[in-house]
Design a protein around this motif. Structure first.
Motif, PDB file in Angstrom:
ATOM      1  N   ASN A   1       3.234   9.320  -7.440  1.00 49.02           N
ATOM      2  CA  ASN A   1       1.865   9.490  -7.931  1.00 49.02           C
ATOM      3  C   ASN A   1       1.087   8.193  -8.151  1.00 49.02           C
ATOM      4  OD1 ASN A   1       2.267  12.331  -8.073  1.00 49.02           O
ATOM      5  ND2 ASN A   1       3.453  11.975  -9.956  1.00 49.02           N
ATOM      6  N   THR A   2       1.458   7.163  -7.399  1.00 49.71           N
ATOM      7  CA  THR A   2       0.670   5.932  -7.497  1.00 49.71           C
ATOM      8  C   THR A   2       0.763   5.202  -6.153  1.00 49.71           C
ATOM      9  OG1 THR A   2       0.323   3.918  -8.795  1.00 49.71           O
ATOM     10  CG2 THR A   2       2.597   4.599  -8.468  1.00 49.71           C
ATOM     11  N   VAL A   3       0.173   4.024  -6.114  1.00 52.60           N
ATOM     12  CA  VAL A   3       0.245   3.254  -4.876  1.00 52.60           C
ATOM     13  C   VAL A   3       0.512   1.790  -5.247  1.00 52.60           C
ATOM     14  CG1 VAL A   3      -2.280   3.076  -4.836  1.00 52.60           C
ATOM     15  CG2 VAL A   3      -1.001   2.609  -2.757  1.00 52.60           C
TER      16      VAL A   3
ATOM     17  N   ASP B   1       9.304  13.618  -3.806  1.00 50.77           N
ATOM     18  CA  ASP B   1       8.264  12.790  -3.196  1.00 50.77           C
ATOM     19  C   ASP B   1       8.156  13.024  -1.690  1.00 50.77           C
ATOM     20  OD1 ASP B   1       7.319  10.941  -5.456  1.00 50.77           O
ATOM     21  OD2 ASP B   1       9.502  10.883  -5.627  1.00 50.77           O
TER      22      ASP B   1
ATOM     23  N   ASN C   1       0.836  -1.214   0.000  1.00 47.42           N
ATOM     24  CA  ASN C   1       0.000   0.000   0.000  1.00 47.42           C
ATOM     25  C   ASN C   1       0.866   1.258   0.000  1.00 47.42           C
ATOM     26  OD1 ASN C   1      -2.503  -1.504   0.375  1.00 47.42           O
ATOM     27  ND2 ASN C   1      -1.853  -1.792   2.493  1.00 47.42           N
ATOM     28  N   ASP C   2       1.983   1.200  -0.706  1.00 52.12           N
ATOM     29  CA  ASP C   2       2.955   2.287  -0.623  1.00 52.12           C
ATOM     30  C   ASP C   2       2.621   3.397  -1.630  1.00 52.12           C
ATOM     31  OD1 ASP C   2       5.185   3.655   0.245  1.00 52.12           O
ATOM     32  OD2 ASP C   2       6.576   2.567  -1.055  1.00 52.12           O
ATOM     33  N   VAL C   3       2.372   4.590  -1.108  1.00 53.15           N
ATOM     34  CA  VAL C   3       2.097   5.735  -1.974  1.00 53.15           C
ATOM     35  C   VAL C   3       3.426   6.324  -2.415  1.00 53.15           C
ATOM     36  CG1 VAL C   3       1.016   8.010  -2.104  1.00 53.15           C
ATOM     37  CG2 VAL C   3      -0.024   6.218  -0.703  1.00 53.15           C
TER      38      VAL C   3
ATOM     39  N   TYR D   1       3.943  -2.039  -8.713  1.00 55.21           N
ATOM     40  CA  TYR D   1       3.087  -1.017  -9.313  1.00 55.21           C
ATOM     41  C   TYR D   1       2.394  -1.605 -10.532  1.00 55.21           C
ATOM     42  CZ  TYR D   1       5.742   1.698  -6.057  1.00 55.21           C
ATOM     43  OH  TYR D   1       6.301   2.128  -4.890  1.00 55.21           O
TER      44      TYR D   1
END
Ligand code: MN
Ligand code: MN
Length: 465
Positions: free
Chosen positions: A70-72, A160, A65-67, A320
């Motif tokens: 710009n994605t997770v 980030d 669940n790593d943000v 991802y």
């Protein structure tokens, strides 16, 4: 005969440095006897004749669940631990980023929520400090006490919001080491990257291979040089994640000789792939940081692993979606950095390491299981076949041959970096705390059975004997 007892008979077990044919008795969740147990009886018996008996693998470097960018990541506590289990992994430790303005304690409660009802195997947390305020530093002893003594920081990814400056790293490591913890660092020099990326992009060099050119080995070496200087100045305890540079490796070896408390891991993909993968049409699959290197450096990493300068191997699972990876199709710097690999480490390290004569069987077990457990505060409960340890056990057929590809794997991504790889050896069964959770192609366990791993570090490394 005790209820809940189980015997694994006649397998070839790797116990410390010894490889020998023996039986294992499991009562409830624990291993209670190892040896010739011909007289023993148990409720359930498994015939392990011709199979290797290994401790469950321990993966202390995963991102659920790593943000990021710009994605997770698509692995959550169910899909991630499911794929882990199929790959013989019975314990994971996941990174939990401090959210802007958030406390360090929240990094733990966030993961508790994420894992609730989902985790299939045992799990722990490394808090990640992103804003090293005084309040956050004051929380360090508390998270150590709550079983999360290993905190991570990034020396890059300013955009980030992850970068922490050296002066702050020193303040953190002093507090953390005092509290009985260890600072994990993503070692890449941010200044060099921030200079290289715009230079390459503005001259039209945006293909995946330029990701590697933007972060050459010197980027890593420079950051490692600074870490070692920090270790010298502070006496702090450091752990370098995903080492992928031969010069960096040499610096770590010398630092340890000097008696500094600096330990390093590498990751599966650096041992299996070279930067040539980035030249392919689908090269974005292999964009990760540090980048993949050339064959010469890869050979040095294997040597470092054989000789012990590299203590262990993790997956750095960062899964991802293909759609997210496609952000980088025309711009390497927009591609989320990471390769899904939580399931593939044991098989690849056996096949590329043991079967090819690069690692002995005990060293293989050490680098994927025993050392991660010991260095991250999980031993003797995890990481070895020991009386009293949790019955986390993998039965492995060393003669089986198969082809690794997306269809044969269980990771949640809709793509795989590990396609058409010939593999020697295959996991047959996986037990977690005495429960058979993987039986060939089937998962028998339900999400939610995994428990929080309250970790506590052993004595610090003090250099050569
Ligand atoms: Mn990293
Ligand atoms: Mn990582």
């Amino acid at each position: 005969m005790q209820t809940g007892s189980m015997l694994i008979r006649g397998g070839t077990a790797v116990v410390g440095h010894t490889v020998s044919r023996c039986d294992l008795l499991i009562q409830g969740e624990h291993i209670t006897a190892i040896g010739d147990l011909a007289e023993a009886e148990a409720e359930t018996e498994f015939d392990a004749d011709g199979l290797l008996v290994l401790p469950g693998a321990v993966d202390t470097h995963v991102h659920f669940n790593d943000v990021f960018m710009n994605t997770v990541s698509v692995h959550d506590y169910y899909t991630g631990t499911l794929a882990a289990a199929f790959g013989g992994v019975t314990s994971i430790v996941d990174f939990s980023n401090q959210v802007p303005g958030g406390s360090l304690a929240k990094t733990l409660s966030d993961k508790e929520e994420e894992a609730e009802g989902k985790a299939l195997i045992d799990w722990g947390v490394h808090p990640v400090i992103t804003e090293p305020t005084d309040e956050v530093l004051d929380e360090i002893p508390r998270v150590v006490d709550e079983g999360a003594p290993t905190i991570k920081c990034y020396m890059t990814y300013r955009e980030d919001g992850l970068l922490v400056e050296d002066e702050d790293l020193k303040r953190i490591v002093v507090r953390l080491t005092e509290a009985g913890g260890m600072l994990m660092l993503h070692a890449e020099d941010n200044d060099m990257i921030e200079e290289n990326v715009p230079r390459l992009v503005s001259s039209g060099k945006t293909a995946p291979i330029y990701h590697a050119r933007s972060k050459p080995p010197e980027v890593e070496t420079e950051a490692i040089r600074r870490i070692i200087q920090m270790a010298r100045e502070t006496g702090g305890r450091f752990f370098i994640v995903h080492l992928a540079s031969d010069e960096g490796l040499e610096l770590v070896r010398l630092a340890r000789e000097e008696g500094l408390d600096v330990t390093a891991e590498t990751c599966t993909h650096y041992l299996v792939f070279t930067e040539q993968m980035l030249e392919r049409e689908d090269g974005i699959k292999w964009i990760c940081s540090p980048p993949l290197r050339d064959r010469l450096i890869q050979d040095q990493l294997w040597k470092g692993l054989q000789g012990g300068s590299i203590a262990m191997v993790t997956s750095d699972d960062a899964a991802y979606s293909w759609q997210a990876k496609l952000h980088g199709i025309d711009r390497f710097d927009k591609c989320p950095n990471g390769i899904p690999g939580i399931e593939t480490r044991l098989h690849l390290l056996y096949s590329e390491g043991v079967a090819k004569g690069r690692l002995s069987l005990p060293r293989f077990v050490e680098v994927i299981s025993t050392a991660p457990a010991r260095l991250f505060g999980l031993a003797p409960r995890k990481g070895s076949l020991t009386m009293g340890a949790d019955a986390d056990i993998v039965l492995f057929d060393p003669e089986a041959r198969w082809t690794m590809s997306r269809e044969r794997l269980h990771m949640a991504t809709d793509w795989s970096a590990y396609e058409d790889i010939e593999i020697m050896g295959r996991i047959v069964k996986v037990f977690s705390r005495g429960e058979l959770i993987i039986d060939a192609d089937q998962c028998l366990a339900a999400g939610g059975r995994g428990r929080y791993l309250h970790r506590r570090l052993g004595p610090t490394f003090r250099g050569p004997k």
